[in-house]
Motif scaffolding. Structure first.
Motif, PDB file in Angstrom:
ATOM      1  N   THR A 133       0.802  -1.222   0.000  1.00 46.54           N
ATOM      2  CA  THR A 133       0.000   0.000   0.000  1.00 46.54           C
ATOM      3  C   THR A 133       0.840   1.280   0.000  1.00 46.54           C
ATOM      4  O   THR A 133       0.296   2.377   0.102  1.00 46.54           O
ATOM      5  CB  THR A 133      -0.965   0.012   1.198  1.00 46.54           C
ATOM      6  OG1 THR A 133      -0.236  -0.130   2.416  1.00 46.54           O
ATOM      7  CG2 THR A 133      -1.973  -1.123   1.078  1.00 46.54           C
ATOM      8  N   ILE A 192       0.053   4.491  -2.524  1.00 47.50           N
ATOM      9  CA  ILE A 192      -0.626   5.774  -2.307  1.00 47.50           C
ATOM     10  C   ILE A 192       0.405   6.888  -2.146  1.00 47.50           C
ATOM     11  O   ILE A 192       0.304   7.952  -2.757  1.00 47.50           O
ATOM     12  CB  ILE A 192      -1.534   5.702  -1.059  1.00 47.50           C
ATOM     13  CG1 ILE A 192      -2.484   4.508  -1.146  1.00 47.50           C
ATOM     14  CG2 ILE A 192      -2.283   7.007  -0.880  1.00 47.50           C
ATOM     15  CD1 ILE A 192      -3.334   4.462  -2.391  1.00 47.50           C
ATOM     16  N   ILE A 244      -1.514   3.936  -9.552  1.00 45.92           N
ATOM     17  CA  ILE A 244      -1.789   3.111  -8.383  1.00 45.92           C
ATOM     18  C   ILE A 244      -2.292   1.765  -8.889  1.00 45.92           C
ATOM     19  O   ILE A 244      -3.286   1.707  -9.620  1.00 45.92           O
ATOM     20  CB  ILE A 244      -2.837   3.781  -7.475  1.00 45.92           C
ATOM     21  CG1 ILE A 244      -2.305   5.132  -6.965  1.00 45.92           C
ATOM     22  CG2 ILE A 244      -3.177   2.878  -6.289  1.00 45.92           C
ATOM     23  CD1 ILE A 244      -3.323   5.936  -6.163  1.00 45.92           C
ATOM     24  N   ALA A 248      -7.492  -0.855  -7.109  1.00 40.83           N
ATOM     25  CA  ALA A 248      -8.618  -0.050  -6.646  1.00 40.83           C
ATOM     26  C   ALA A 248      -9.127  -0.656  -5.352  1.00 40.83           C
ATOM     27  O   ALA A 248      -9.119  -1.878  -5.181  1.00 40.83           O
ATOM     28  CB  ALA A 248      -9.732  -0.038  -7.695  1.00 40.83           C
ATOM     29  N   THR A 249      -9.540   0.172  -4.424  1.00 39.47           N
ATOM     30  CA  THR A 249     -10.058  -0.330  -3.158  1.00 39.47           C
ATOM     31  C   THR A 249     -10.832   0.767  -2.446  1.00 39.47           C
ATOM     32  O   THR A 249     -10.748   1.945  -2.811  1.00 39.47           O
ATOM     33  CB  THR A 249      -8.911  -0.830  -2.247  1.00 39.47           C
ATOM     34  OG1 THR A 249      -9.456  -1.600  -1.185  1.00 39.47           O
ATOM     35  CG2 THR A 249      -8.102   0.316  -1.670  1.00 39.47           C
ATOM     36  N   PHE A 276      -7.670   5.847   4.515  1.00 36.86           N
ATOM     37  CA  PHE A 276      -6.356   6.380   4.133  1.00 36.86           C
ATOM     38  C   PHE A 276      -5.970   7.424   5.171  1.00 36.86           C
ATOM     39  O   PHE A 276      -6.642   8.444   5.319  1.00 36.86           O
ATOM     40  CB  PHE A 276      -6.414   6.986   2.734  1.00 36.86           C
ATOM     41  CG  PHE A 276      -6.880   6.004   1.690  1.00 36.86           C
ATOM     42  CD1 PHE A 276      -5.983   5.140   1.087  1.00 36.86           C
ATOM     43  CD2 PHE A 276      -8.216   5.936   1.341  1.00 36.86           C
ATOM     44  CE1 PHE A 276      -6.416   4.220   0.145  1.00 36.86           C
ATOM     45  CE2 PHE A 276      -8.657   5.023   0.392  1.00 36.86           C
ATOM     46  CZ  PHE A 276      -7.758   4.165  -0.203  1.00 36.86           C
ATOM     47  N   SER A 292     -12.308   5.983  -1.203  1.00 38.84           N
ATOM     48  CA  SER A 292     -11.916   5.128  -2.317  1.00 38.84           C
ATOM     49  C   SER A 292     -10.631   5.655  -2.955  1.00 38.84           C
ATOM     50  O   SER A 292     -10.211   6.793  -2.692  1.00 38.84           O
ATOM     51  CB  SER A 292     -13.021   5.095  -3.372  1.00 38.84           C
ATOM     52  OG  SER A 292     -13.145   6.369  -3.999  1.00 38.84           O
ATOM     53  N   ILE A 293     -10.047   4.832  -3.828  1.00 37.13           N
ATOM     54  CA  ILE A 293      -8.877   5.297  -4.580  1.00 37.13           C
ATOM     55  C   ILE A 293      -9.248   6.502  -5.437  1.00 37.13           C
ATOM     56  O   ILE A 293      -8.452   7.429  -5.607  1.00 37.13           O
ATOM     57  CB  ILE A 293      -8.311   4.159  -5.452  1.00 37.13           C
ATOM     58  CG1 ILE A 293      -7.669   3.078  -4.569  1.00 37.13           C
ATOM     59  CG2 ILE A 293      -7.271   4.699  -6.442  1.00 37.13           C
ATOM     60  CD1 ILE A 293      -6.438   3.516  -3.807  1.00 37.13           C
ATOM     61  N   ASP A 294     -10.460   6.522  -5.960  1.00 36.53           N
ATOM     62  CA  ASP A 294     -10.906   7.695  -6.726  1.00 36.53           C
ATOM     63  C   ASP A 294     -10.876   8.952  -5.867  1.00 36.53           C
ATOM     64  O   ASP A 294     -10.522  10.042  -6.345  1.00 36.53           O
ATOM     65  CB  ASP A 294     -12.316   7.473  -7.273  1.00 36.53           C
ATOM     66  CG  ASP A 294     -12.344   6.499  -8.443  1.00 36.53           C
ATOM     67  OD1 ASP A 294     -11.271   6.259  -9.044  1.00 36.53           O
ATOM     68  OD2 ASP A 294     -13.439   5.990  -8.759  1.00 36.53           O
ATOM     69  N   VAL A 309      -8.816   9.447  -3.371  1.00 39.16           N
ATOM     70  CA  VAL A 309      -7.393   9.766  -3.229  1.00 39.16           C
ATOM     71  C   VAL A 309      -6.895  10.516  -4.466  1.00 39.16           C
ATOM     72  O   VAL A 309      -6.220  11.551  -4.361  1.00 39.16           O
ATOM     73  CB  VAL A 309      -6.560   8.487  -3.006  1.00 39.16           C
ATOM     74  CG1 VAL A 309      -5.070   8.800  -3.047  1.00 39.16           C
ATOM     75  CG2 VAL A 309      -6.933   7.827  -1.687  1.00 39.16           C
ATOM     76  N   GLY A 344      -5.285   5.360 -11.653  1.00 39.84           N
ATOM     77  CA  GLY A 344      -5.517   4.159 -10.876  1.00 39.84           C
ATOM     78  C   GLY A 344      -5.854   2.983 -11.779  1.00 39.84           C
ATOM     79  O   GLY A 344      -6.458   3.150 -12.833  1.00 39.84           O
TER      80      GLY A 344
END
Length: 314
Positions: A184, A187, A202, A205-206, A210, A242-244, A246, A261
């Motif tokens: 991880t 990030i 990245i 996706a998750t 964070f 979410s990764i979005d 981030v 991502g």
């Protein structure tokens, strides 16, 4: 009235990512540190604290799998609290499971035994979100998670058998300067790439929590100066993104950042978080927003890069 012994904290895994942030935070609070690790390369701490105050940090080399050496170190320094961070990460535990068990489980036991023998009544250790059940098996998804779940049970038994207080904290996906290993770390690598004008994807996706490294360090510092009873176990946040989210935060701070991502999903728990045990120990605390955490990280990476460039031209 008797005065309380001045705080003096022993940290294992002190050259690592979280260790460096926690050492820095302890120094800011004026708390002396015995910083131990199997390495004497404190490059992460040097990046965070280029002007380290003299006399605040005693750097020692100690392998936590060596019970006798660890016991001797605790006997010599007799800290008021122990922050136990030393561990092998997911990739190493996968590739070298025996080594992972020796460090992550055997070393954990050695810490508790040394603390019990020398009456150290405040132990804070890192468990992990990886210890939480997930997926169709409703269980940890890798050996690292299995080892960390075992550590939680060991702490419970030490309270049951010896009344040894402990606090296990489960950081999630922690980001910040110095996070350069583990799955991880992607990030942080994305934020660093944005700060320095580079491309980065990245690779998963998750949805997860964070957390800015400075927040986690503050939690550890406040906890190690507190008192409690029991083998407490706590999440450190119940905030999920979410990764979005981030990526959006990165682009807010660095418009035009060339970070993306991937579509591959990384399963991570995103419900059932419980922060009440930690609040019992330290009270309330403030979490840095994603945008503010990314901004602080970008600013620090750029400051470090500026120092590097200045050193080259000096």
């Amino acid at each position: 009235m008797t005065s309380r012994t001045p705080e003096r904290v022993l940290i294992t895994g002190a050259t690592g990512f979280l260790g460096s942030w926690i050492v820095s935070a302890l120094i800011d609070r004026g708390i002396a540190v015995i910083a131990t690790d199997i390495s004497d390369d404190h490059y992460r701490l040097d990046a965070l604290c280029p002007d380290l105050p003299a006399g605040m940090v005693e750097r020692r080399i100690c392998d936590i799998t060596d019970a006798e050496a660890l016991d001797a170190l605790v006997a010599e320094t007799h800290p008021t609290g122990i922050i136990h961070l030393a561990a092998l990460q997911i990739p190493v535990c996968r590739e070298k499971p025996a080594a992972g068990a020796a460090v992550n489980v055997g070393g954990h036991i050695n810490i508790f035994e040394a603390a019990r023998k020398h009456d150290i009544r405040r132990i804070i250790y890192t468990s992990s979100i990886a210890a939480k059940p997930r997926g169709p098996d409703n269980a940890p998804s890798n050996l690292y998670g299995v080892f960390k779940k075992t550590d939680e049970e060991i702490a419970r038994i030490y309270w049951q058998d010896h009344h040894m207080p402990s606090l296990g904290l489960r950081p999630y996906i922690v980001y910040g300067v110095g996070r350069d290993d583990g799955e991880t770390s992607a990030i942080t690598r994305a934020i660093q790439a944005a700060a320095l004008g580079q491309r980065y994807e990245i690779p998963f996706a998750t949805r997860s929590s964070f957390q800015y490294a400075g927040d986690i360090a503050e939690v550890f510092v406040r906890a190690v100066a507190s008192d409690w009873q029991g083998a407490l176990l706590s999440d450190v946040s119940d905030r999920v993104n979410s990764i979005d989210d981030v990526l959006a935060a990165i682009r807010t701070v660095v418009p035009g950042a060339r970070v993306t991502g991937a579509e591959q999903t990384r399963i991570s728990p995103d419900t059932g978080f419980d922060i009440a045990p930690l609040r019992q120990v330290i009270g309330d605390w403030r979490e840095t927003s994603l945008v503010d955490g990314v901004r602080k990280t970008v600013d620090l990476y750029r400051a470090i890069e500026a120092r590097k460039q200045a050193a080259k031209t000096a």
